[in-house]
Design an enzyme around this catalytic site. Sequence first.
Site, mmCIF file in Angstrom:
data_model
loop_
_atom_site.group_PDB
_atom_site.id
_atom_site.type_symbol
_atom_site.label_atom_id
_atom_site.label_comp_id
_atom_site.label_asym_id
_atom_site.label_seq_id
_atom_site.Cartn_x
_atom_site.Cartn_y
_atom_site.Cartn_z
ATOM 1 N N SER A 147 -1.132 -2.054 0.602
ATOM 2 C CA SER A 147 -2.036 -1.643 -0.474
ATOM 3 C C SER A 147 -1.939 -2.622 -1.648
ATOM 4 O O SER A 147 -2.884 -2.771 -2.404
ATOM 5 C CB SER A 147 -1.756 -0.205 -0.922
ATOM 6 O OG SER A 147 -0.434 -0.068 -1.370
ATOM 7 N N CYS B 243 -2.144 4.139 -3.005
ATOM 8 C CA CYS B 243 -0.859 4.690 -2.583
ATOM 9 C C CYS B 243 -0.651 4.478 -1.098
ATOM 10 O O CYS B 243 -1.505 4.832 -0.276
ATOM 11 C CB CYS B 243 -0.842 6.189 -2.906
ATOM 12 S SG CYS B 243 0.577 7.063 -2.228
ATOM 13 N N CYS B 244 0.486 3.905 -0.750
ATOM 14 C CA CYS B 244 0.906 3.843 0.653
ATOM 15 C C CYS B 244 2.423 3.947 0.666
ATOM 16 O O CYS B 244 3.041 4.156 -0.371
ATOM 17 C CB CYS B 244 0.393 2.583 1.334
ATOM 18 S SG CYS B 244 1.290 1.077 0.953
ATOM 19 N N GLY B 245 3.016 3.792 1.812
ATOM 20 C CA GLY B 245 4.460 3.978 1.951
ATOM 21 C C GLY B 245 5.280 3.143 0.991
ATOM 22 O O GLY B 245 5.899 3.648 0.070
ATOM 23 N N GLY C 199 3.904 0.304 -0.593
ATOM 24 C CA GLY C 199 3.033 -0.402 -1.523
ATOM 25 C C GLY C 199 2.735 -1.832 -1.121
ATOM 26 O O GLY C 199 2.149 -2.574 -1.890
#
Length: 104
Positions: free
Chosen positions: A16, A9-11, A13
């Site tokens: 990641s 999960c990141c802002g 995507g």
Amino acid sequence: MKTVNIMLCCGAGMSSGFLAQKTRKAAKKRGIGGSIEARSESEISQYLDSIDILLLGPHYASFKEEMTEQAKPFNVTVDVIPQDIYGMLDGDGLLDFALAKLEA
């Protein structure tokens, strides 16, 4: 064959997404099945019933407690990806990290 379902999960995507791709390659080399996907934070709740571990980008460390509470009913492990693994897009390192967390 061992299987593991990992969600990163990141802002948005993006970063990641690259890390997920490298981690999939590492898993394939080791004969580990399952899925390794990257999603934005807003999409995570849709996938909690189908993953084993949720790994947050280092910049999302402040969400760990909130995500852990959300994931608890699904017995999903939640942790933060170490900065060195994230920064180097180290797929092998991330796979090792995830497997170690699941075995703990």
